[in-house]
Design a protein around this motif. Sequence first.
Motif, PDB file in Angstrom:
ATOM      1  N   PRO A 190       1.098   9.533  -5.493  1.00 50.78           N
ATOM      2  CA  PRO A 190      -0.126   9.714  -4.579  1.00 50.78           C
ATOM      3  C   PRO A 190      -1.060  10.831  -5.317  1.00 50.78           C
ATOM      4  CG  PRO A 190       2.305  10.856  -5.201  1.00 50.78           C
ATOM      5  CD  PRO A 190       2.308   9.593  -5.814  1.00 50.78           C
ATOM      6  N   THR A 191      -2.150  10.649  -4.268  1.00 53.52           N
ATOM      7  CA  THR A 191      -3.393  11.312  -4.473  1.00 53.52           C
ATOM      8  C   THR A 191      -3.560  11.392  -2.703  1.00 53.52           C
ATOM      9  OG1 THR A 191      -4.369   9.293  -3.627  1.00 53.52           O
ATOM     10  CG2 THR A 191      -4.176   9.417  -6.128  1.00 53.52           C
TER      11      THR A 191
ATOM     12  N   GLU B  58       0.934  -1.391   0.427  1.00 50.10           N
ATOM     13  CA  GLU B  58       0.178  -0.088   0.423  1.00 50.10           C
ATOM     14  C   GLU B  58       0.870   1.730  -0.028  1.00 50.10           C
ATOM     15  OE1 GLU B  58      -3.724   1.885   2.617  1.00 50.10           O
ATOM     16  OE2 GLU B  58      -2.487   0.133   3.286  1.00 50.10           O
ATOM     17  N   LEU B  59       2.213   1.117   0.559  1.00 53.76           N
ATOM     18  CA  LEU B  59       3.173   2.448   0.616  1.00 53.76           C
ATOM     19  C   LEU B  59       3.425   2.271  -0.836  1.00 53.76           C
ATOM     20  CD1 LEU B  59       4.475   5.052   1.950  1.00 53.76           C
ATOM     21  CD2 LEU B  59       5.708   3.443   2.879  1.00 53.76           C
ATOM     22  N   GLU B  60       4.197   1.782  -0.974  1.00 55.76           N
ATOM     23  CA  GLU B  60       4.335   1.696  -2.023  1.00 55.76           C
ATOM     24  C   GLU B  60       3.898   2.268  -3.036  1.00 55.76           C
ATOM     25  OE1 GLU B  60       7.836  -1.854  -2.228  1.00 55.76           O
ATOM     26  OE2 GLU B  60       5.270  -2.319  -3.255  1.00 55.76           O
ATOM     27  N   ALA B  61       2.679   1.311  -3.379  1.00 57.05           N
ATOM     28  CA  ALA B  61       1.725   2.318  -4.605  1.00 57.05           C
ATOM     29  C   ALA B  61       1.719   3.881  -4.078  1.00 57.05           C
ATOM     30  CB  ALA B  61       0.621   1.870  -4.597  1.00 57.05           C
TER      31      ALA B  61
ATOM     32  N   VAL C 132       3.058  11.300   2.980  1.00 57.96           N
ATOM     33  CA  VAL C 132       3.111  11.464   4.428  1.00 57.96           C
ATOM     34  C   VAL C 132       2.610  10.984   5.367  1.00 57.96           C
ATOM     35  CG1 VAL C 132       3.755  13.842   2.741  1.00 57.96           C
ATOM     36  CG2 VAL C 132       1.932  13.394   3.370  1.00 57.96           C
ATOM     37  N   VAL C 133       1.504  10.471   4.643  1.00 60.18           N
ATOM     38  CA  VAL C 133       0.760  10.070   6.370  1.00 60.18           C
ATOM     39  C   VAL C 133       1.798   9.065   6.597  1.00 60.18           C
ATOM     40  CG1 VAL C 133      -1.391   8.771   6.900  1.00 60.18           C
ATOM     41  CG2 VAL C 133      -1.323  10.269   4.447  1.00 60.18           C
ATOM     42  N   TRP C 134       2.766   8.227   6.284  1.00 56.52           N
ATOM     43  CA  TRP C 134       3.568   7.678   6.995  1.00 56.52           C
ATOM     44  C   TRP C 134       4.455   8.176   7.264  1.00 56.52           C
ATOM     45  CZ3 TRP C 134       0.653   5.572   2.563  1.00 56.52           C
ATOM     46  CH2 TRP C 134      -0.840   4.680   2.899  1.00 56.52           C
ATOM     47  N   LEU C 135       5.381   8.787   6.559  1.00 57.09           N
ATOM     48  CA  LEU C 135       6.258   8.984   5.685  1.00 57.09           C
ATOM     49  C   LEU C 135       6.690  10.665   5.859  1.00 57.09           C
ATOM     50  CD1 LEU C 135       7.778   6.680   2.583  1.00 57.09           C
ATOM     51  CD2 LEU C 135       7.495   6.312   5.350  1.00 57.09           C
ATOM     52  N   SER C 136       8.192  11.351   6.568  1.00 61.94           N
ATOM     53  CA  SER C 136       7.881  11.922   6.002  1.00 61.94           C
ATOM     54  C   SER C 136       9.134  12.642   4.839  1.00 61.94           C
ATOM     55  CB  SER C 136       8.725  13.085   7.846  1.00 61.94           C
ATOM     56  OG  SER C 136       8.026  12.820   8.404  1.00 61.94           O
ATOM     57  N   ARG C 137       9.450  13.432   4.422  1.00 61.85           N
ATOM     58  CA  ARG C 137       9.843  13.497   3.269  1.00 61.85           C
ATOM     59  C   ARG C 137       9.060  15.021   2.271  1.00 61.85           C
ATOM     60  NH1 ARG C 137       7.212  10.903  -1.686  1.00 61.85           N
ATOM     61  NH2 ARG C 137      10.103  10.545  -2.387  1.00 61.85           N
ATOM     62  N   PHE C 138      10.473  15.573   1.999  1.00 65.93           N
ATOM     63  CA  PHE C 138      10.502  17.115   1.251  1.00 65.93           C
ATOM     64  C   PHE C 138      10.991  16.687  -0.379  1.00 65.93           C
ATOM     65  CE2 PHE C 138      10.758  17.710   5.577  1.00 65.93           C
ATOM     66  CZ  PHE C 138       9.596  18.320   5.806  1.00 65.93           C
ATOM     67  N   ASP C 139      10.237  17.378  -0.892  1.00 69.83           N
ATOM     68  CA  ASP C 139      10.337  18.028  -2.206  1.00 69.83           C
ATOM     69  C   ASP C 139      11.803  18.635  -2.200  1.00 69.83           C
ATOM     70  OD1 ASP C 139      11.239  18.309  -5.086  1.00 69.83           O
ATOM     71  OD2 ASP C 139       9.199  18.668  -5.549  1.00 69.83           O
TER      72      ASP C 139
ATOM     73  N   GLY D 290      -1.420  15.746  -1.499  1.00 65.82           N
ATOM     74  CA  GLY D 290      -1.387  14.936  -2.518  1.00 65.82           C
ATOM     75  C   GLY D 290      -0.470  15.031  -3.568  1.00 65.82           C
ATOM     76  N   SER D 291       0.739  15.727  -3.462  1.00 64.86           N
ATOM     77  CA  SER D 291       2.311  15.572  -4.014  1.00 64.86           C
ATOM     78  C   SER D 291       3.054  14.046  -3.826  1.00 64.86           C
ATOM     79  CB  SER D 291       2.542  17.038  -3.617  1.00 64.86           C
ATOM     80  OG  SER D 291       2.723  16.775  -2.279  1.00 64.86           O
ATOM     81  N   GLY D 292       2.507  13.754  -2.621  1.00 61.75           N
ATOM     82  CA  GLY D 292       3.794  12.304  -1.547  1.00 61.75           C
ATOM     83  C   GLY D 292       5.610  13.597  -1.093  1.00 61.75           C
TER      84      GLY D 292
END
Length: 406
Positions: free
Chosen positions: A228-229, A220-223, A235-242, A357-359
């Motif tokens: 991302p939508t 589910e996380l890989e999808a 980002v619900v599971w992970l902290s990541r920045f573009d 929703g950007s991921g």
Amino acid sequence: MPIVDEPGPRPDDPFENLVLDEDFVRGADVKEQSGRSRMLAARWKQQPPDPEPWRASADRVPARRSRFGRRPKPVDPWGRRRKRNWQTPVFVVLAAAVTLAALNVDRLNGWYEGRQESSALPPVAPETASPTAAPPAVDPDTPTADHPWAGSPAEAWPSGANGIELPAAQALGVFDRTQVAAQLKAVKDYLVLAHLDPATTAGGTPAAALALLDRKDRTELEAALAHPTAEHDPVVWLSRFDPRLAVPVTEVVKVLGRTTFESDGDRGMLVHTDYTYVYALRPGPDVGRAPASPAAGATARPVGWTTAGGDVRVEREIVRRQQDFRFYNPARYQVQRGKLVLDKGQSAFGNNVCTMGSGYLVTSFPESAEDDGPSGAPTGGPTTDPYDRRTPLEEGDGSCGALSRT
């Protein structure tokens, strides 16, 4: 006139072929004493020598102070000055220090990172229970790359993994103490890899964190990472920045929270985590890019993104996450040994744009073209303090509120 007799045959000379070399002297059976030895032997017949050495060592005769308070230098029985071996104790102390540092490298690293920024606030220890008091007020100050936590209560929080302190393991339900300890460690490993690992926060693929999840959650996380939508944002599971929009100014993340666990009866064990993560970021190269610019690829950076001294302004994003992990009873359920199962979770994003929703987490920078209001802009929601951890998170309607501080 006398007549000289003719010489007879020459007798054999036993010393004819004798060579008085070093080997001959060394092999002599009888050795002659030297003149000094004979003189001393004759004198000692009349006056026997003192049995004590002719020069006593310093450790046999009490040292006396000279006129100027100096002690005589220690000597051995032959009169040679004794040298103090100072290297050995120094090497022993250094070896002990290196050994202790190697055994506790994580805490040592956290101590060093925490010292990089001095704090006027007293240090805050990891939580052991829900706090009952509001976080302290801090004099407002502009954060910079050199002082990213200025003006924030997070300045006194633990750094990185030191803020995730696990409770003491004990046997619980169907799991013994060793199993409980291993499961708690797996939870901490995931939190570190998902929210603190520089490779993850810089926008990379969190392969190590994915490897810790069971097959269903990992799929589910890989999808969500691939597509991302707003409904399925990683980002619900992970902290990541573009990195095009926000770049961490330091690998240090301030962390405060707690981990608890409880029995779930015959089903197994539940682990509850509640942590707030504070990130310090500067604008990325594409933030504020003007739609039309005289020079292709030029960027327009508003004046508000720099401080009075010319430093790039730093913004902090405050993310609070409550996430449960479930460990099923392997006697009743089919489980993947050593893998984590995600249960209920809630997240709150402070100083992030409202549109999701950007991921990626999209930090709100002043006068940013992408800034449609941080999750804190006055859009009808309540004003909250993102550092206040007294009340649990509740599932909201997705609207943005106002932040009292960042």
